[in-house]
Scaffold this motif. Structure first.
Motif, short mmCIF file in Angstrom:
data_model
loop_
_atom_site.label_atom_id
_atom_site.label_comp_id
_atom_site.label_asym_id
_atom_site.label_seq_id
_atom_site.Cartn_x
_atom_site.Cartn_y
_atom_site.Cartn_z
N ASP A 1 0.85 -1.16 0.00
CA ASP A 1 0.00 0.00 0.00
C ASP A 1 0.91 1.24 0.00
N CYS A 2 0.32 2.40 -0.03
CA CYS A 2 1.14 3.61 -0.04
C CYS A 2 2.09 3.65 1.17
N ASN A 3 3.18 4.32 1.03
CA ASN A 3 4.19 4.46 2.10
C ASN A 3 4.78 3.13 2.54
N ASP A 4 4.91 2.16 1.64
CA ASP A 4 5.55 0.87 1.94
C ASP A 4 4.83 0.09 3.05
N ASN A 5 3.52 0.19 3.11
CA ASN A 5 2.74 -0.46 4.17
C ASN A 5 2.10 -1.76 3.70
N PHE A 6 1.92 -2.66 4.66
CA PHE A 6 1.22 -3.92 4.41
C PHE A 6 0.70 -4.44 5.74
N ILE A 7 -0.13 -5.48 5.68
CA ILE A 7 -0.70 -6.09 6.89
C ILE A 7 -0.22 -7.54 6.93
N PRO A 8 0.76 -7.83 7.80
CA PRO A 8 1.40 -9.15 7.81
C PRO A 8 0.45 -10.33 7.91
N SER A 9 -0.56 -10.24 8.77
CA SER A 9 -1.46 -11.40 8.95
C SER A 9 -2.16 -11.78 7.65
N GLN A 10 -2.33 -10.82 6.74
CA GLN A 10 -3.02 -11.10 5.49
C GLN A 10 -2.14 -11.84 4.48
N VAL A 11 -0.83 -11.91 4.76
CA VAL A 11 0.07 -12.71 3.91
C VAL A 11 0.70 -13.86 4.70
N GLY A 12 0.13 -14.15 5.87
CA GLY A 12 0.58 -15.30 6.65
C GLY A 12 1.78 -15.06 7.55
N VAL B 1 5.41 -14.31 -1.98
CA VAL B 1 5.18 -13.46 -3.15
C VAL B 1 3.76 -13.67 -3.69
N ALA B 2 3.32 -14.91 -3.76
CA ALA B 2 1.97 -15.21 -4.24
C ALA B 2 0.92 -14.57 -3.33
N ARG B 3 1.14 -14.61 -2.04
CA ARG B 3 0.19 -14.01 -1.09
C ARG B 3 0.16 -12.50 -1.22
N PHE B 4 1.32 -11.88 -1.44
CA PHE B 4 1.34 -10.43 -1.66
C PHE B 4 0.54 -10.08 -2.92
N LYS B 5 0.69 -10.87 -3.97
CA LYS B 5 -0.05 -10.62 -5.21
C LYS B 5 -1.56 -10.69 -4.96
N GLU B 6 -1.99 -11.63 -4.13
CA GLU B 6 -3.42 -11.77 -3.81
C GLU B 6 -3.96 -10.54 -3.08
N CYS B 7 -3.12 -9.88 -2.29
CA CYS B 7 -3.55 -8.74 -1.49
C CYS B 7 -3.41 -7.40 -2.20
N LYS B 8 -2.71 -7.39 -3.30
CA LYS B 8 -2.45 -6.13 -4.01
C LYS B 8 -3.75 -5.38 -4.28
N GLY B 9 -3.80 -4.15 -3.80
CA GLY B 9 -4.96 -3.30 -4.03
C GLY B 9 -6.19 -3.65 -3.21
N SER B 10 -6.09 -4.65 -2.33
CA SER B 10 -7.27 -5.06 -1.56
C SER B 10 -6.94 -5.37 -0.10
N TRP B 11 -5.96 -4.65 0.46
CA TRP B 11 -5.62 -4.84 1.87
C TRP B 11 -6.84 -4.48 2.71
N ASP B 12 -7.17 -5.32 3.70
CA ASP B 12 -8.31 -5.05 4.59
C ASP B 12 -7.79 -4.33 5.83
N ALA B 13 -7.96 -3.01 5.83
CA ALA B 13 -7.42 -2.18 6.92
C ALA B 13 -8.43 -1.95 8.04
N THR B 14 -9.42 -2.83 8.15
CA THR B 14 -10.37 -2.74 9.25
C THR B 14 -9.61 -2.79 10.57
N TRP B 15 -9.89 -1.87 11.46
CA TRP B 15 -9.17 -1.82 12.73
C TRP B 15 -10.13 -1.54 13.85
#
Length: 111
Positions: free
Chosen positions: A41-52, A93-107
């Motif tokens: 996501d922007c600013n080099d962000n990601f959600i680790p649990s969503q890629v295992g 890498v495959a898991r990152f591809k699955e999340c591209k553009g669809s990170w669930d940032a529910t908090w």
């Protein structure tokens, strides 16, 4: 066979930082690093649990905190002879591809 250390950062609402380190099975290529960078996501962000991957945070999570972790692909990966934690570079890498553009940032995240 060489493996890959991956390090990423959680920064809480007060700007305290905690690093997480995992060992992936296999060597990561520059092309794979570029693919991961493209999925962040922007600013080099990601959600680790969503890629295992594990999410290490401080004990006192509050409304200033959030789901995002920081990953800097140019410096996040180093080669190692250490035993892998279970996830392969290709799987990650495959898991990152699955999340591209669809990170669930529910908090906060539902347990």
């Amino acid at each position: 066979m060489k493996n890959t250390i991956m390090e990423y950062l959680y920064r809480d609402g007060s700007n305290y930082k905690i690093w997480t380190r995992v060992v992936l099975e296999g060597e990561i290529s520059q092309e794979q690093k570029d693919t991961i960078r493209d999925c962040l996501d922007c600013n080099d962000n990601f959600i680790p649990s969503q890629v295992g991957l594990p999410e290490r945070r401080f004990e006192n999570v509050n409304e200033d905190d959030g789901p995002w972790f920081e990953l800097y692909p140019d410096t996040a990966f180093t080669e190692t002879d250490e035993e892998a934690d279970g996830l392969t570079v290709d799987e990650l890498v495959a898991r990152f591809k699955e999340c591209k553009g669809s990170w669930d940032a529910t908090w906060p995240q539902e347990e």
